[in-house]
Each structure stands twice: as structure tokens, then as C-alpha cells.
Design an enzyme around this catalytic site. Structure first.
Site: not given
Length: 150
Positions: A43-45, A48
Site C-alpha cells: 500500500g505504501c509503495t 508513494a
């Protein structure tokens, strides 16, 4: 609890190169400040990369994008290099900004309760005033929603 119209808490944290960056460095610009749990997680990738792909559009609107997590500066460096992220990533292992912005909260995952960073985005105006708070954002749509709101 932070609210729209309040002055955004000041912070000074190291970026991926170890250089100190302060919120006050961006007076006169809008700041899209997003807090996320961890580098190199799915999710963070996605979140970003979406901010990275839209970065020029944010710059055209006089806005700087800053991502903050507990990860080390070295971790941020690898993350930014791996995905060619053009914006600022700040390291907050001591939870200085994370707690000041109220995003260190109890989370539940698979029935287990733990403390962690709740994915949250703040839009701060040119004078350092919070203009938008987006709690528990979705990684895939966050960048587009923020950009549409600028």
C-alpha cells in the site's frame, strides 16, 4: 487533536540523505504532508508511486509533497531510488511529527491490536495553516484526491 484552521505543528526531521528539513522551510508554498506506515510495503509503495507520478502537477500548483514514516533515512534512500520518487521523504523514528500530528494510533490487524501510523494526509497552506485533513486514506486514490482538492 488537530483541526482545519489550526497552525500545523512545526517539525525538523532528516531526509533520505540525512539533511534536516523543517516545515517552516516551505512557507509561501502549499505542503501536502502524508504519513504512511512503512517503506516497501504494497500500500505504501502504491501511494508513494502515485504521488511521484503526479509530482509535476503538484509543483504546478505551488505545492510540495512530503512523506513521513518511522523508517530510517537509509531505508527512505533505497525506497526513493527503487521507485524514482522525486519528492521528500522524512525519517521520524522518535515519532516527533507522527505524534504531533496525532497519527500514532491503535490499529487492529487480523484480530491483533498494536500501535502504528494511521495513513493520513494533511494539506497545509502557504502560511502554515492546516486546510484539509484526510484520515485513513486509500493508497490508490490519495494523490488524485489531494490534487483535485488543490
Amino acid at each position: 487533536m488537530l483541526e482545519i484552521g489550526m497552525k500545523a505543528p512545526e517539525f525538523t526531521l532528516p531526509d533520505k540523505d540525512g539533511s534536516l528539513v523543517s516545515l517552516s522551510d516551505f512557507r509561501g508554498k502549499k505542503v501536502v504532508l502524508y504519513f504512511y506506515p512503512k517503506d516497501n510495503t504494497p500500500g505504501c509503495t502504491r501511494q508513494a508511486c502515485a504521488f511521484g507520478e503526479s509530482y509535476n502537477a503538484f509543483r504546478e500548483k505551488n505545492a510540495e509533497v512530503i512523506g513521513i514514516s518511522r523508517d530510517s533515512a537509509a531505508s527512505h534512500g533505497k525506497f526513493a531510488d527503487k521507485y524514482a520518487l522525486p519528492f521528500i521523504l522524512l525519517s521520524d523514528p522518535e515519532l516527533t511529527a507522527i505524534q504531533a500530528y496525532g497519527v500514532w494510533q491503535e490499529k487492529k490487524l487480523y484480530g491483533k491490536t498494536s500501535m502504528g501510523v494511521v495513513r493520513t494526509t494533511f494539506v497545509i497552506d502557504e502560511e502554515g495553516i492546516i486546510r484539509r485533513i484526510m484520515p485513513k486514506v486509500k493508497p490508490d486514490t490519495n494523490a488524485a484526491e489531494v490534487l483535485a482538492g488543490l
